[in-house]
Design an enzyme around this catalytic site. Sequence first.
Site, PDB file in Angstrom:
ATOM      1  CB  CYS A 163      -0.919   0.004   1.218  1.00  0.00           C
ATOM      2  SG  CYS A 163      -1.947   1.484   1.349  1.00  0.00           S
ATOM      3  CB  CYS A 169      -2.674   4.988   6.267  1.00  0.00           C
ATOM      4  SG  CYS A 169      -4.287   4.345   6.737  1.00  0.00           S
ATOM      5  CB  CYS A 172      -2.934  -2.187   7.925  1.00  0.00           C
ATOM      6  SG  CYS A 172      -3.278  -1.366   6.364  1.00  0.00           S
ATOM      7  CD  GLN A 400     -17.859 -10.685  13.470  1.00  0.00           C
ATOM      8  OE1 GLN A 400     -16.790 -10.199  13.137  1.00  0.00           O
ATOM      9  NE2 GLN A 400     -18.153 -10.984  14.725  1.00  0.00           N
ATOM     10  CD  GLU A 452     -26.569  -5.252  20.835  1.00  0.00           C
ATOM     11  OE1 GLU A 452     -26.146  -4.094  20.969  1.00  0.00           O
ATOM     12  OE2 GLU A 452     -25.857  -6.282  20.945  1.00  0.00           O
ATOM     13  CG  ASP A 500     -19.400 -11.400  20.198  1.00  0.00           C
ATOM     14  OD1 ASP A 500     -18.267 -10.996  20.518  1.00  0.00           O
ATOM     15  OD2 ASP A 500     -19.815 -11.374  19.019  1.00  0.00           O
ATOM     16  CB  CYS A 527     -13.225  -7.875  19.784  1.00  0.00           C
ATOM     17  SG  CYS A 527     -14.092  -6.707  20.854  1.00  0.00           S
TER      18      CYS A 527
END
Length: 578
Positions: A163, A169, A172, A400, A452, A500, A527
Amino acid sequence: MGCIEILTGVNRISLPFIQNLHFATTGVERQLRPPPLVMLPTYGLRRVNSGRPWLQNFRRSSIFSSAIPAIQDAEESQFDKPKPKTQSYFPKRGQTLELVCESLAFKGKGLCKVADTGFVVLCDRALPGERFLGRVTRKKGNYAEVSKVETISPHWDIVDAPCEYASTCGGCKTQNLLYEAQVRAKEQQVRELVIHVGKFSDKDPEFCSIMKPIIPCDIQFHYRNKMEFSFATKKWLPKELLHEKEDGASVYALGLHAPGFFDKVLNVNKCLLQSEPANAVLAAIQECWRDPQLGLSPYDVHSHDGFLKHLVLRTGRDVKTGLPELMVNFVTSCYKPELLKALVQKISTIPEVVSIVNNINTSVGSTSVGEQEYILHGKSTITEILRGLTFQISANSFFQTNTWQAEVLYKLIEDCADLRGDGSEIVLDLFCGTGTIGLTLSRRVRHVYGYEVVPQAVSDARRNAKLNGICNATFVEGDLNKIGENFGKDFPKPDVVISDPNRPGMHMKLIKFLLKLKAPRIVYVSCNPATCARDLDYLCHGAVEQNIQGCYKLKSLQPVDMFPHTPHIECVCLLELC
């Protein structure tokens, strides 16, 4: 800001992200203080005094600094204790140091030590093995942050980042690190957290069978089905490009925020993480949106003037053909569809674009969720297929982000649930979002009960159940951080609990409820491996200061790389009632 304090034969040093956490070099008893701890990964730290391991015993009492600020502030105000005062040598601000990156710390920052003193510094974009010159930019207690000035010798496992924006940036940061090295670092991070925060001994003969090798992602680029770009009145430029002179609309930016800045945007013409059709839309908009004849203006986050705020691109799949379909969402400060007409006409010619919507956000904040939504072209939703089910995705739905790896993740969850398949079991789906996990399990159980807090997500879950002809799923709107004594009376005792939670993990009220409920199996999907390890400790070992006794045994912990080239890690954990 919290810290880790390490007592060594040389001095005491403090590391970021932890409050009131002490590593002692003597003693065998571990004392715990409230509130729950979440810790910085420690796998990259080296002991300063080679005669004594610094990581033997600790007591813990904090919440991870990367948690959602509102929850963090609430917990800290409830349990705050004075921070221990420490005295330690630290470099001066502006000083230039020669450093070697030893490992990756949380959020992908390189962890280094000052020669001779062992003083810890963190450097963004420093990778293991890299020798570089760093300038001290910030001192926080007894650690410092440095910015990289010059690389003397490159890091281990170096590769060329494909990239063009990789060096500037923040999306990533490890793109120039060999992918196999990335997943090794992530696996080691999870392992260390499970040992030192979760208090699961790696000397236990069963530990190797519990801690599974990380599952890598087969697709390392073009895996994201959603990208959010921001408009800005002025491009952010790296230092080497500051000499370039531009004026008028040419200085406007559409891209991603520069790391650490809410008001600076790096102009991006192509992102290798999103789909090719999404890149075609981005390029088409970049070609014309600055044209003065269109009368478009980017939103100014300081003056609060301007029209265009965000561009959100979502990629799904057509149910019949399996081909990609795209939703384009313009987030604007007010409703003026005539200003968007030229852009709509241009991008609607791209075959994959089946939906163009306009979300109106009149607030001064930077959120992309609108108070109102208008359809400018096509339909209001796109579709995606996951585990054989069809899901409708609206502009603001949660789904997701990596559909390909979500198939792997959900298969793991189903395997851990170990359903009998005779339609007799009850599943409690906590933090269910749009119901994707519960709905994929519904075909093999008697009933799914999902909870939720986000109203739109609950509405999407109900709609997706109806779309797939699923009648044995009930979705309820409710805040699982604020459950009362009556929670649990609206559903039968579950055979399997799926939890989750978002990054802060589970609230103590919910943990106590689960320990009282005593469901035979809990599948914990996380996560954030730091909060995951903390919650596993409570569920399995209990905590004296919280007056809880653990009643579960950790049977397996499976890390999954959902987002290559980023520091994020997903984990699927199976707990069984003792």
